[in-house]
Scaffold this active site. Sequence first.
Site, short mmCIF file in Angstrom:
data_model
loop_
_atom_site.label_atom_id
_atom_site.label_comp_id
_atom_site.label_asym_id
_atom_site.label_seq_id
_atom_site.Cartn_x
_atom_site.Cartn_y
_atom_site.Cartn_z
N ALA A 1 4.92 0.79 -1.45
CA ALA A 1 4.40 0.94 -2.81
C ALA A 1 4.89 2.27 -3.36
O ALA A 1 4.15 3.23 -3.46
CB ALA A 1 2.88 0.89 -2.82
N SER A 32 0.85 -1.18 0.00
CA SER A 32 0.00 0.00 0.00
C SER A 32 0.89 1.24 0.00
O SER A 32 2.10 1.14 0.07
CB SER A 32 -0.89 0.01 1.24
OG SER A 32 -0.09 0.10 2.39
N LYS A 33 0.26 2.37 -0.06
CA LYS A 33 1.01 3.62 -0.13
C LYS A 33 2.05 3.72 0.99
O LYS A 33 3.16 4.14 0.80
CB LYS A 33 0.04 4.81 -0.03
CG LYS A 33 -0.88 4.90 -1.23
CD LYS A 33 -0.32 5.79 -2.31
CE LYS A 33 -0.78 5.39 -3.70
NZ LYS A 33 -2.21 5.41 -3.92
N ARG A 34 1.63 3.30 2.18
CA ARG A 34 2.55 3.43 3.29
C ARG A 34 3.42 2.19 3.45
O ARG A 34 4.23 2.09 4.34
CB ARG A 34 1.76 3.68 4.58
CG ARG A 34 0.82 2.55 4.96
CD ARG A 34 0.28 2.74 6.35
NE ARG A 34 -0.41 4.02 6.51
CZ ARG A 34 -1.34 4.24 7.43
NH1 ARG A 34 -1.68 3.28 8.24
NH2 ARG A 34 -1.91 5.41 7.53
N HIS A 35 3.25 1.25 2.55
CA HIS A 35 3.99 0.01 2.69
C HIS A 35 4.87 -0.30 1.50
O HIS A 35 4.73 -1.34 0.87
CB HIS A 35 3.02 -1.14 2.93
CG HIS A 35 3.19 -1.75 4.28
ND1 HIS A 35 2.48 -1.32 5.37
CD2 HIS A 35 4.01 -2.72 4.72
CE1 HIS A 35 2.85 -2.01 6.43
NE2 HIS A 35 3.77 -2.86 6.07
#
Length: 472
Positions: A246, A241-244
């Site tokens: 990506a 995800s965006k915070r992970h």
Amino acid sequence: MSEIVTRFAPSPTGFLHIGGARTALFNWLYAKHVGGKFLLRIEDTDRERSTPEAVEAILDGLRWLELDWDGDVVHQFTRVERHREIAMRMLASGNAYRCYCTPAELTEMREKQRLAGLPPRYDGRWRDRDPSEAPNGVAPTIRLRATQEGETLIDDKVQGKVVFPNKDLDDLVLLRSDGNPTYMLAVVVDDHDMGVTHAIRGDDHLTNAARQTQIYQGLGWDVPIWAHIPLIHGPDGAKLSKRHGALGVDAYRAMGYLPEALRNYLVRLGWSHGDKEMFSQDEMIAAFDLSAVGRSASRFDYARLENMNGHFMRATDDAALFQQFLKTLPYLAGGPEMAARLDEAKLAQIRAAFPGLRERAKTLVELVDGAQYLFAHRPLAIEPKAEDVLAKGGRLHLKMLLPRLTALAEWSAATTEAVVRAYGEEIGAKLGTVAQPLRCALTGRTTSPGIFDVLSVLGRDESLGRIADQAI
RNA sequence: GCGCCCAUCGUCUAGCGGUCCAGGACGUCGCCCUUUCACGGCGAAAACACGGGUUCGAUUCCCGUUGGGCGCGCCA
């Protein structure tokens, strides 16, 4: 035999992330492999969320990865008239119907279903209702009259045969109440019109394939060949995800990875060819095949990417890598600062130091970092570990060495090496005993390219100055 | 909740019923090389999620369990 056409169809709501990059790569590779075409379509039917910046970021990412597409970029938004036309055709043929539900009504419907432990699905309340019952002032959506009996089969190139019960596929919206098409309608129409034969995309679209199949059938069109590739997860196994992790591909460029290395890393995530790990461009194209794509998700592993990057850096010849380095410099972490201070002389120094620098760098950023000593000003900042070496007898050696080096008539790697080696032998010490203090004084660090190359590249005055700064 | 997908060393993977006390790569740990680091070389530790079947024989086939993931929008 008709030509094979693949496509990459990102939605411009953000940068080109790593998963999208791999999807693009697989489509590109497959097209190249079979001598077909690779098209690019921007899925921007959602005007609210699409931005020109995102489009540019995606194109920039693809160009950097050297995934060239055939023909012009298709902007889905420009094709609304055709989408509407098809929606009307579906309406006329009875394969679609008008639904007068309001968003609030639908939300409430799903809420009730959830509370009752039922799957949230459109209940078809307007499916067979007489249009005369339409409320005033509500603009309708157009929904697909989906098949309710039986099942829909997806014959997927990587997932195999997958069967979906039709009762689980509800009547999706084809045309929004504002007259714009939804993704479901637009992909089908565009893929058909663009002659796309193979839809290679993330397996998060697998269920969509079943729904889209029904649209194709309603239109009497051929369904493309599907290939749903597994997703990439973050290093911890969680969804990317965006915070992970990506990140956009531009972030990988900034981290100093080579496009060919990233491509190689990405292609080996989910795809394999026996025990082969490294592929040249041509080898990759020749070997790539959908049948060898696995079905399980994989995790992103920086260590492996870095290793591959080092491999490709070493495989690139000196001049080419130097050019690549200069070209990428403005994008690299710490690069712009270095670029700003790059005059003729500095450029020549970096060029001279380059062979030594590249040997120990696994990324372009490490090249920037390794070249820092060329830009440092006297007196140098000495790192703790280097200070340690200097403090433990290092300064004494520098003091002894200084006059001998100063006396040198000619300054080169060879002449300085002769002096240093002679001194080492005199005192019966291993070369490292003398070389490390020199390195620390010259670069402020305990690691650097070969010390005689450093001496040579830095030049007589600067070298002697730096040594003098640290000698006792 | 319902549907679908997945499951081999820490990670990426090879394996498509016997050749597997499971192979390669990254990472890790030793040793060698050495002017530091990196490279390179050698070696080591490290996996078939679990339970049932099918079979003369299962990592490979089937079912279940568990664990992950994806989907279920007038987003794409």
